[in-house]
Write an enzyme that holds these catalytic residues in place. Structure first.
Site: not given
Ligand code: PBG
Length: 340
Positions: A209, A231, A262, A328
């Site tokens: 991620k 982050r 991701k 989505y």
């Molecule tokens: C963090 C989380 C994020 C997404 C899902 N869970 C990213 C974040 O804020 O760092 C992003 C999903 C998206 O952008 O569709 N727990």
């Protein structure tokens, strides 16, 4: 032995021959898209009494955790062949303990129970496991101290993740999906699940991620942007492919059943790399909110046909090597595939 590419006459000199008719194009198409391999993110909120459209994700709604409308959405997806769902919770309020993340009556826990009550085990329910949407800091881990100042503390966060995992499993989740990028999170969660008798609850790890700008719309959905800092001290550096390999290897060692890359569209090379190096692990790719937004905005402004652009993106992710696509656009794509 001579390779096929050294045979005379190869490759064909007229690639257009197989592109001339839809039937021919379909016949030789490599990437396919089946609704069964699409996973739909669903937002359940304690702040709404009826479905409310989400401004930053047009076409998506906040659903009350215990509502017929939520069950109807899941049923509609099942009818289209989309069988798996990734639940995110939006709590009434956030606090220093992320208490709604592991409350017995938390938004995700309640949603799982009400879906199960009506639809049994037909839908596959995955739950995002993180605290950024439940903790007042907006971070995925608990604030703590490092030698140079404020930072996100890894190991105290793992204790909290264990509790959340058990409470999601207790509510009936099929798959727990830790997304906080804390070191050792998969091991901690696997142990907690096993210790509590949930050996049959699977883990889909958000392994690779990246610290991405493409999460913007999502953070607005759950008001989960970090209140200080960013982050980058826990999510992977977009400059590095190696981080993905390390994280995936660790997560598989720690017991992940499914691994994930991701975002998806901006990380197709990573999807391919992970697929090649770890062919025995089911691979998910998360086509994130900003990527959805790009498609929607282009279409809205008349720069592309929406469905055609959507499919191009999804095919790209499949072609790169993803087995599962979290998107989505899941319902829209399923409708298209079914000719609706
Ligand atoms: C963090 C989380 C994020 C997404 C899902 N869970 C990213 C974040 O804020 O760092 C992003 C999903 C998206 O952008 O569709 N727990």
């Amino acid at each position: 032995m001579t390779g096929i590419t050294s045979l005379p006459g190869y490759p064909v000199s007229r690639p257009r021959r197989l592109r001339l008719l839809p039937g021919l194009r379909d016949l030789v198409a490599e990437a396919g898209l089946e609704p069964r391999s699409l996973m739909l993110p669903v937002f359940v909120s304690e702040r709404v009494a009826k479905p409310v459209e989400i401004e930053s994700l047009p076409g998506h709604y906040y659903y009350p955790p215990r509502s017929q409308e939520l069950v109807k959405l899941i049923q509609e997806a099942l009818d289209l062949g989309v069988r798996s769902f990734l639940l995110f919770g939006y709590p009434r309020q956030k606090d220093e303990e992320a208490s709604r993340a592991h409350a017995r009556d938390g938004p995700v826990q309640e949603a799982i129970r009400s879906i199960r009550r009506e639809l049994g085990y037909e839908p596959v329910i995955a739950t995002d496991l993180c605290i950024c949407n439940y903790h007042s800091s907006g971070h995925c881990g608990l604030p703590g101290k490092c030698r140079f100042g404020d930072c996100i503390d890894n190991d105290s966060t793992l204790e909290l993740y264990r509790r959340i995992a058990v409470s999601q499993a207790e509510a009936g989740a099929d798959i727990i999906a830790p997304s906080g990028m804390m070191d050792g999170q998969v091991k901690a969660i696997r142990e907690a699940l096993d210790d509590n008798g949930y050996w049959d609850t699977a883990i889909m790890a958000y392994s690779a991620k990246y610290a991405s700008n493409f999460y913007g719309p999502f953070r607005e959905v759950l008001d989960s942007a970090p209140k200080w800092g960013d982050r980058r001290s826990y999510q992977a550096d977009p400059r590095n492919a190696r981080d993905a390999l390390v994280e995936v290897a660790l997560d598989l060692q720690e017991g992940a059943d499914i691994v994930m890359v991701k975002p998806a569209l901006a990380y197709l090379d990573i999807i391919r790399l992970v697929k090649e190096r770890f062919p025995y692990a089911p691979l998910a790719a998360y086509n994130v909110s900003g990527e959805y937004m790009m498609v929607e905005l282009m279409a809205r402004h008349g720069y592309a046909d929406r469905r055609s652009l959507m499919m191009e993106v999804l095919y790209a992710i499949k072609r790169a090597g993803a087995d599962i696509v979290i998107t989505y656009h899941a319902l829209e794509a399923a409708r298209l595939v079914k000719g609706q």
